[in-house]
Design an enzyme around this catalytic site. Structure first.
Site, PDB file in Angstrom:
ATOM      1  N   GLY A 116       9.797 -28.599 -46.075  1.00 45.31           N
ATOM      2  CA  GLY A 116      11.181 -29.084 -46.129  1.00 45.31           C
ATOM      3  C   GLY A 116      11.800 -29.215 -44.756  1.00 45.31           C
ATOM      4  O   GLY A 116      12.643 -30.080 -44.502  1.00 45.31           O
ATOM      5  N   ASN A 117      11.366 -28.352 -43.826  1.00 46.24           N
ATOM      6  CA  ASN A 117      11.892 -28.411 -42.466  1.00 46.24           C
ATOM      7  C   ASN A 117      11.381 -29.627 -41.705  1.00 46.24           C
ATOM      8  O   ASN A 117      11.929 -29.995 -40.670  1.00 46.24           O
ATOM      9  CB  ASN A 117      11.526 -27.129 -41.715  1.00 46.24           C
ATOM     10  N   LYS A 149      13.784 -13.937 -53.069  1.00 48.83           N
ATOM     11  CA  LYS A 149      13.825 -15.175 -52.287  1.00 48.83           C
ATOM     12  C   LYS A 149      15.276 -15.554 -51.993  1.00 48.83           C
ATOM     13  O   LYS A 149      16.027 -15.911 -52.900  1.00 48.83           O
ATOM     14  CB  LYS A 149      13.140 -16.287 -53.079  1.00 48.83           C
TER      15      LYS A 149
END
Length: 314
Positions: free
Chosen positions: A12-13, A129
């Site tokens: 995602g980064n 998370k």
């Protein structure tokens, strides 16, 4: 060279830089598409998956800011679906444009994907998370008193909501994905690890959780009998004894060697460890296949020289 089924997992980064605008993310994916198209030019059938951590985090902040009786905040499973749709749209658009530019006649489609997890997965009893915005301790405790959410302090930066991260058992749309791949369609699926759902008597129901996209990508690669699972990260190779005098670059490694390195705590949890574990799981399920960890920028070397960290069966 025989045609291969290749699953490529993007982080995602890799999509989101410091600029979180839609245009900036589309620009980033334009560059990503230039690298990914090399697989298609070589004759491979390409199956793309992607992360959504930064994007779903930003969306949760937007949802919280606009939360009211008239515009209630959407639950996490719906936010995962929303980011799966937006990132998939951007990526299929950019892939389509570069294929057209290169004169390659191929369709690209993104699928909102449901990933089946166990209702009794241990992570549901111990959510860990972190997702979404930061809160003060007072704000977090107030939310815990008024709802079912769990909040934990996050590395001195404030309190964040924590959710379960269950292991994927199966992928609801796997047969559809496999059928599309067999027809030569480039597919984008299990975005952000897919939407976590559990099987009930009424059908599938979403859960407040996030699935690790590397494990979801591995499960997809396993089910559709991929030849290659490629997990993209920020480095060309995995290292052991990282940043120490005896640092060692891993090039071709067996499953048993990787398991030994895990016992030695060589890989950071929440960073390189899940990537290594996903590769091990894939090769154990598909001993004839290979799993590779490398960077997006190293794809040309990977295709020419099998450059990267390659995990193979013993």
């Amino acid at each position: 060279m025989a045609k291969r089924k290749v699953v490529v997992a993007l982080g995602g980064n890799a999509i989101l830089s410091d600029d979180a605008t839609a245009q900036a993310q589309q620009n980033a994916l334009k560059e990503t598409a230039k690298y990914l198209v090399q697989f298609i030019e070589q004759g491979d059938e390409l199956i793309i998956s992607h992360g959504n951590g930064p994007q779903v985090g930003n969306l949760l902040i937007q949802q919280a800011a606009a939360d009211s009786e008239k515009t209630p905040a959407m639950p996490l499973d719906t936010c995962v679906a929303m980011t799966e749709g937006s990132i998939g749209y951007w990526l299929q658009n950019e892939m389509g444009a570069i294929l057209k530019e290169k004169g390659i006649d191929k369709d690209v489609v993104s699928l909102v994907t449901q990933v089946i997890v166990a209702e009794d997965d241990p992570s549901f009893h111990n959510p860990s998370k972190p997702v979404g915005p930061f809160f003060t301790e007072e704000e977090a405790k107030q939310q815990m008193q008024t709802g079912n959410a769990t909040f934990k302090e996050d590395a001195g930066r404030g309190w964040r909501k924590v959710v379960a991260s269950p292991k994927p058992l199966s992928i609801k749309e796997a047969r559809v994905i496999e059928s599309l791949v067999d027809q030569g369609v480039v597919t984008i699926s299990v975005g952000g690890g897919g939407i976590p759902v559990v099987e009930t008597q009424k059908g599938l129901e979403g859960r407040e959780a996030v699935i690790d996209k590397d494990f979801a990508s591995e499960k997809l690669a396993e089910i559709i009998k991929a030849d290659l699972l490629i997990v993209l990260t920020g480095v060309d190779n995995v290292y052991v004894n990282y940043q120490k005098p005896d640092q060692k670059k891993l090039e071709r490694v067996t499953v048993s060697e990787m398991k030994q390195y895990i016992k030695e705590d060589q890989f950071a949890p929440g960073s390189m460890l899940p990537k290594v574990q996903a590769c091990i799981e894939f090769v154990e399920a598909r001993p004839e296949g290979k799993a590779i960890i490398t960077s997006l920028e190293n794809i040309e070397n990977l295709l020419a020289n099998e450059d990267g960290t390659i995990v193979v069966a013993d």
